[in-house]
Write an enzyme that holds these catalytic residues in place. Structure first.
Site, short mmCIF file in Angstrom:
data_model
loop_
_atom_site.label_atom_id
_atom_site.label_comp_id
_atom_site.label_asym_id
_atom_site.label_seq_id
_atom_site.Cartn_x
_atom_site.Cartn_y
_atom_site.Cartn_z
N GLY A 10 0.83 -1.21 0.00
CA GLY A 10 0.00 0.00 0.00
C GLY A 10 0.86 1.25 0.00
NE ARG A 78 -1.91 -4.58 -1.15
CZ ARG A 78 -1.48 -3.97 -0.04
NH1 ARG A 78 -0.39 -4.36 0.55
NH2 ARG A 78 -2.17 -2.97 0.48
CG ASP A 109 2.88 -6.84 7.19
OD1 ASP A 109 2.53 -6.27 6.14
OD2 ASP A 109 2.06 -7.31 8.00
CB THR A 132 2.62 0.61 6.19
OG1 THR A 132 1.24 0.41 6.58
CG2 THR A 132 3.48 0.29 7.40
CG ASP A 134 -1.99 -0.17 8.24
OD1 ASP A 134 -2.67 0.78 7.84
OD2 ASP A 134 -2.14 -1.33 7.84
CG ASP A 136 0.98 -2.55 11.02
OD1 ASP A 136 1.87 -2.06 10.30
OD2 ASP A 136 0.13 -3.34 10.60
NE ARG A 178 -3.75 -5.37 5.32
CZ ARG A 178 -3.19 -5.47 4.14
NH1 ARG A 178 -3.66 -6.31 3.28
NH2 ARG A 178 -2.15 -4.72 3.81
O1 F6P Z 1 -1.42 -1.60 4.77
C1 F6P Z 1 -1.92 -0.37 4.43
C2 F6P Z 1 -3.37 -0.47 4.08
O2 F6P Z 1 -3.80 0.82 3.72
C3 F6P Z 1 -4.27 -1.05 5.17
O3 F6P Z 1 -4.59 -0.13 6.17
C4 F6P Z 1 -5.44 -1.53 4.35
O4 F6P Z 1 -6.14 -2.58 4.98
C5 F6P Z 1 -4.81 -2.01 3.09
O5 F6P Z 1 -3.58 -1.31 2.96
C6 F6P Z 1 -5.63 -1.84 1.86
O6 F6P Z 1 -4.97 -2.42 0.79
P1 F6P Z 1 -5.39 -2.25 -0.74
O7 F6P Z 1 -4.95 -0.90 -1.18
O8 F6P Z 1 -4.69 -3.35 -1.43
O9 F6P Z 1 -6.89 -2.37 -0.77
#
Ligand code: F6P
Length: 329
Positions: A10, A78, A109, A132, A134, A136, A178
């Site tokens: 992300g 990803r 991660d 990130t 998050d 975390d 998440r």
């Molecule tokens: O890891 C960062 C994040 O923004 C999380 O908070 C969220 O759950 C996820 O990525 C969303 O991912 P995507 O952009 O693949 O929907």
């Protein structure tokens, strides 16, 4: 020396500042940077950031003013292909063919798990930078993008509060995270939310409704609850049902802030932290380190083995949880 840099997973506001710092620090020490586009997937497709001469070199001229921009100029992704051993071997072969000696991976991660997997097939140096929203990751007290994400969430909640107040309503506002309640916790504190649901603590809907009934009886006609998307009870669409079943005294509406939190101009905090971490990552490579994440603790750069960063998720400090408990009944 040729150092590759990429963003993966992300995107997070401040990633561009981190790339800029990598280019500046590497160039300062006389080394070249190769910008790899779209993370591991771009590496597999040999999708490099080309200079005006068409060479895969990320110049200071291109990246020197990137710090003020959100998103990721290198793009991010990803990659399913990279998750396979075949993909990892192919990536290693590409890195060898392009004479890349060190790699700086900016992400969370999943990105660091990928880096560890790659190191089984490639003997170059790999350093991670925590990117990130998050916040975390174990091994750092800060991840690039967190400050901007909280700022965006707070601005949104402030606006929603206006309409909540006008209509005597309760709003359940879902923020990202998440596996983590960091964005939710800091947003709830900053906005004076009355209730919160985060994965770090058990969400007691009955207790929340009891508190809301108390607030209502005190004459509070509107209220805000912040919900982390990773709460064990689910997101706002699940939690609203639980609250309804428990007899919530307010008419409720839900808002999911979603990817809004991943965009926008990075705050000075994110730009500064990202710059610090990018420069630390280059330093680590020049010092011969590998398999480490360049994070911070008490504003000092610290290196943590990548394998430790994703073994678990960083927890919210007890003092913050205690404050939340006092502030949200
Ligand atoms: O890891 C960062 C994040 O923004 C999380 O908070 C969220 O759950 C996820 O990525 C969303 O991912 P995507 O952009 O693949 O929907």
């Amino acid at each position: 020396m040729r150092i590759g840099v990429f963003c993966s997973g992300g995107d997070a506001p401040g990633m561009n500042a981190c790339v800029m710092a990598v280019v500046r620090a590497a160039n300062h020490h006389g080394h070249q940077v190769v910008g790899i586009k779209r993370g591991y997937q771009g590496l597999l497709e040999e999708d490099f950031f080309l200079n005006t001469a068409g060479q895969p070199v990320l110049t200071l001229r291109r990246a020197s003013v990137w710090s003020q921009f959100g998103g990721a100029f290198l793009r991010s992704s990803r990659s399913d292909e990279f998750r396979t051993e075949q993909g990892q071997q192919k990536a290693a072969e590409i890195l060898r063919r392009h004479d890349i000696d060190g790699l700086i991976a900016i992400g969370g991660d999943g990105t660091f798990q990928g880096a560890v997997a790659l190191s089984k097939f490639w003997d170059g140096q790999i350093i991670g930078c925590p990117g990130t929203i998050d916040n975390d990751l174990v091994g750092t007290d800060y991840t690039i993008g967190f400050s901007t994400a909280v700022q965006t969430a707070v601005e949104a909640v402030d606006k929603i509060r206006d309409t909540a107040w006008s209509h005597d309503r309760m709003f359940l506002i879902e923020v990202m995270g998440r596996h983590s309640g960091y964005i939710a916790a800091y947003t709830a504190i900053a906005t004076g939310a009355d209730a919160i649901a985060i994965p770090e603590t058990e969400t007691d809907c009955k207790g929340i409704v009891r508190y809301l009934q108390h607030l209502k009886s005190q004459g509070k006609n509107s209220t805000i609850m912040i919900v982390a998307e990773g709460d064990e009870r689910g997101g706002v669409s699940e939690i609203i049902e639980h609250l309804e079943n428990e007899g919530c005294p307010y008419p409720m509406r839900t808002v999911v802030l979603g990817h809004l939190q991943r965009g926008g101009t990075p705050t000075p905090e994110d730009r500064r932290r990202a710059t610090q971490m990018g420069a630390a990552a280059v330093k680590a490579i020049l010092n011969g380190q590998t398999g480490m994440m360049a994070g911070t603790r008490d504003d000092q750069c610290v290196l943590t083995p990548l394998v430790d960063t994703f073994a678990s998720h960083r927890t919210i400090p007890p003092s913050v949880l205690e404050l939340l408990h006092e502030m949200t009944g």
